[in-house]
Scaffold this motif. Structure first.
Motif, PDB file in Angstrom:
ATOM      1  N   VAL A 209      -5.117  10.685  55.860  1.00 39.62           N
ATOM      2  CA  VAL A 209      -6.509  10.473  55.454  1.00 39.62           C
ATOM      3  C   VAL A 209      -6.892  11.599  54.506  1.00 39.62           C
ATOM      4  CG1 VAL A 209      -8.883  10.137  56.216  1.00 39.62           C
ATOM      5  CG2 VAL A 209      -6.998   9.453  57.704  1.00 39.62           C
ATOM      6  N   ASP A 210      -7.304  11.241  53.300  1.00 41.57           N
ATOM      7  CA  ASP A 210      -7.778  12.212  52.306  1.00 41.57           C
ATOM      8  C   ASP A 210      -9.223  11.879  51.964  1.00 41.57           C
ATOM      9  OD1 ASP A 210      -5.230  13.274  52.223  1.00 41.57           O
ATOM     10  OD2 ASP A 210      -4.607  12.008  50.550  1.00 41.57           O
ATOM     11  N   ILE A 211     -10.126  12.817  52.220  1.00 42.54           N
ATOM     12  CA  ILE A 211     -11.541  12.630  51.877  1.00 42.54           C
ATOM     13  C   ILE A 211     -11.857  13.552  50.705  1.00 42.54           C
ATOM     14  CG2 ILE A 211     -13.912  12.664  52.691  1.00 42.54           C
ATOM     15  CD1 ILE A 211     -12.965  12.241  55.478  1.00 42.54           C
ATOM     16  N   ILE A 212     -12.231  12.954  49.593  1.00 41.05           N
ATOM     17  CA  ILE A 212     -12.522  13.693  48.372  1.00 41.05           C
ATOM     18  C   ILE A 212     -13.978  13.467  47.995  1.00 41.05           C
ATOM     19  CG2 ILE A 212     -11.916  14.045  45.959  1.00 41.05           C
ATOM     20  CD1 ILE A 212      -9.473  12.173  48.052  1.00 41.05           C
ATOM     21  N   GLU A 213     -14.704  14.544  47.777  1.00 40.89           N
ATOM     22  CA  GLU A 213     -16.100  14.461  47.357  1.00 40.89           C
ATOM     23  C   GLU A 213     -16.284  15.122  46.002  1.00 40.89           C
ATOM     24  OE1 GLU A 213     -18.473  14.245  51.641  1.00 40.89           O
ATOM     25  OE2 GLU A 213     -18.761  15.961  50.308  1.00 40.89           O
ATOM     26  N   THR A 214     -17.107  14.498  45.173  1.00 42.44           N
ATOM     27  CA  THR A 214     -17.423  15.017  43.847  1.00 42.44           C
ATOM     28  C   THR A 214     -18.889  15.418  43.803  1.00 42.44           C
ATOM     29  OG1 THR A 214     -15.767  13.561  42.854  1.00 42.44           O
ATOM     30  CG2 THR A 214     -17.402  14.521  41.377  1.00 42.44           C
ATOM     31  N   LEU A 215     -19.148  16.655  43.426  1.00 45.27           N
ATOM     32  CA  LEU A 215     -20.513  17.175  43.415  1.00 45.27           C
ATOM     33  C   LEU A 215     -21.213  16.858  42.105  1.00 45.27           C
ATOM     34  CD1 LEU A 215     -20.247  20.741  45.015  1.00 45.27           C
ATOM     35  CD2 LEU A 215     -21.280  18.718  46.008  1.00 45.27           C
TER      36      LEU A 215
END
Length: 601
Positions: A209-215
């Motif tokens: 599981v990879d959770i990537i967030e972009t600000l």
């Protein structure tokens, strides 16, 4: 119902690579391409072409510098056509490999033609799932040889078990008889799950599981946040034999319903389970890597409007706890041609593990008939470190880039410059280190700090927790316009001041250089010089940068606080998984800012 009439693909030089017509008589690619290029960049994804016969709507996307165009002459659902174009690009990447290059399409026209024919039937979108397409379309020969070398199926199921033994139709049933044995019919090789290949087999079972967030953050000159959003994607990688049925449980401090907004899901997710129990994703995954879900988070929360309030309670407005922010001060110096960029680094991201954080092997939380991935008190590992079997644990070492010690990776500060700036003189890093670069003619200044330089800056904080400050200064140089003191760019220095003598004419010229401190009717004394400098400061404002942006990535931290609580396999609902199989499980958190943190002045 939306109808896909045609698909055109062009390379980075706008050379046609492929034209595929599905239905009707759409305008050819040679006609729509000039009409598309006639619009100024950035071009919209939907362009109306009234000059064609019939008038046409042109949909477009750009992927890996390749241009995808789809003309439609009838009423359609715009989002559906745009999503189809993105699916085409993703499927081609899946079959031909990433990045998607023109040479790959040219050398595999046979595979591309089969894919486009299976994805649309008579203009109606039919099958866009890469896993399902692999059951009916053979992979390219080079890819097939590569997959075969590692023991993975790289072609259609009918060729997975080749045999030279003659076969004949059996009179007892709809199966094929091969040397007294029966083999499944083509209908039996089709997966019951549309998005998953049939007969999936893996030598090692793994789940990631990879959770990537972009600000996306905008900060006012006063330091108050105007807007702060985090767009997240949950990327899932499933390498499990058979048809597994999974349950992923995610959580966040403010509650899923109060934090996540605008969630989107892969078709494999059971929406009823999410509605009844927010935070629980029940699904049968496709084989390989895919995007399970996406979401948006307002980091300012319900108090976002407090930042604009003028009453006494405005001081209680929410504050952002992000890794790095930047502010810019302009119009400095006696003539207003200097600027200063101030970069603030959050001491929380110094890469030091928190007090009380635990490390070691994970403690399983699975029950009978399932295996799970669990969260410990010390947090989940941010680099995908896990322990196969019933549990998941954090890394045994206190390495950087984990949830207990998030670390800022290479950081880049961009300072956009107005068109009137011809050069930047005396560009220097006053404090903090790093390399700042600018070449005459560039439209921005780039200031880079490596992870080592960031660590050295963080060490200056010495546990105070106040954060550290790095500064960059420079002087802008604009166009030279003699005698212009009321507006516009001016010469920065070395100017000769002249005054007009209103006395009687003399043989000498009436124009003579003024003494530096002479006081006359025109006034070039201290007050006159101050007034002239004030006019120059006002004129040079057009050369000042208006904002500064920060780009970085952080491993082991998410701005929204979303985390994985558990990942379990339902053994009763799963099929084809061997008894006692315990997949290896891992999770990774990454927060990225691609010029997303903007400070305005």
């Amino acid at each position: 119902m939306s109808a896909i009439e045609a698909l055109y693909i062009f390379d980075e030089h706008n050379t046609p690579l492929l034209e595929h017509t599905y239905t009707g008589r759409p305008p050819p690619g040679s006609t729509v391409l000039p009409l598309y290029l006639a619009h100024t960049s950035p071009r919209p994804s939907l362009i109306y072409l009234p000059s064609t016969n019939p008038p046409t709507l042109l949909y477009s996307i750009i992927q890996d510098q390749l241009l995808f165009l789809a003309p439609c002459s009838r009423d359609t659902e715009p989002l559906q056509v745009l999503e189809f174009l993105h699916r085409v690009a993703d499927v081609l990447e899946d079959f031909l490999g990433a990045p998607l290059l023109a040479s790959k399409i040219e050398s595999n026209y046979d595979v591309v033609a089969q894919l486009l024919g299976e994805m649309v039937d008579g203009g109606v979108i039919a099958n866009t799932e890469p896993n399902a397409l692999r059951d009916v379309v053979e992979a390219p020969s080079s890819m097939r040889n590569l997959l075969g070398a590692v023991g993975l199926p790289g072609t259609t199921p009918s060729s997975l078990n080749p045999s030279t033994t003659p076969f004949s139709l059996s009179s007892r049933g709809p199966s094929l008889s091969i040397s007294g044995r029966t083999s499944p019919t083509p209908a039996q090789t089709i997966s019951p799950v549309p998005w998953r290949r049939a007969n999936v087999r893996h030598t090692s079972n793994e789940l990631y599981v990879d959770i990537i967030e972009t600000l996306s953050v905008t900060i006012a000159p006063s330091g108050r946040p105007l807007a702060a959003l985090a767009n997240g994607s949950i990327a899932f990688t499933a390498k499990v034999s058979g048809i597994p049925d999974l349950l992923l449980h995610i959580a966040c401090p403010g509650g899923i319903n109060n934090t996540l907004s605008l969630p989107v899901f892969h078709p494999c997710v059971r929406l009823n389970r999410w509605r009844d129990r927010p935070g629980e994703l029940s699904f049968v995954p496709p084989d390989g890597r895919f995007v399970l879900a996406g979401y948006e988070v307002d980091l300012l929360g319900p108090r976002a409007l407090d930042a604009f309030s003028t009453d006494a309670k405005a001081a209680a407005a929410p504050k952002l706890n992000i890794p790095a922010t930047a502010a810019i001060a302009t119009s400095l110096g006696p003539t207003g041609v200097d600027f200063e960029v101030r970069l603030t680094l959050n001491a929380r991201f110094a890469g030091k593990p928190k007090k009380g954080s635990q490390s070691g092997s994970g403690i399983g939380s699975g029950s009978a008939g399932s295996s799970s991935i669990s969260r410990q008190a010390g947090g989940l590992s941010a680099v995908g470190m896990g322990i196969g079997g019933a549990g998941f644990g954090v890394s045994s070492s206190s390495s950087k880039g984990t949830s207990s010690s998030p670390t800022i990776e290479e950081l880049v500060v961009h300072v956009p410059l107005p068109a009137g700036v011809k050069n930047v003189a005396d560009l220097r890093v006053v404090k903090g280190g790093g390399d700042a670069g600018y070449a005459p003619g560039d439209r921005s200044i780039e200031w880079r700090l490596s992870s080592r330089e960031i660590a050295a800056l963080m060490a200056l904080d010495r546990g105070a927790g106040q954060g550290v400050l790095a500064t960059l200064r420079g002087t802008v140089v604009g166009d030279v316009d003699e005698g212009n003191t009321e507006g516009g760019p001016v010469r920065l220095g070395g100017e000769q001041r002249w005054e007009y003598d209103e006395g009687p004419a003399s043989p000498a010229s009436s124009l003579a250089p003024a003494e530096p401190n002479s006081n006359s009717k025109r006034g070039f004394g201290d007050e006159g010089i101050a007034a002239a400098d004030a006019r120059r400061v006002k004129a040079n404002k057009v050369l000042m940068p208006s904002c500064v942006t920060v780009s970085f990535s952080v491993k082991g931290w998410l701005a929204s606080g979303v985390r994985v609580e558990s990942l379990s396999i339902d053994a009763k609902r799963s099929k084809g998984i061997g008894a006692g199989v315990q997949p290896y499980k891992g999770v990774k958190y990454v927060c990225v800012s691609r010029k997303g943190v903007e400070g305005r002045c």
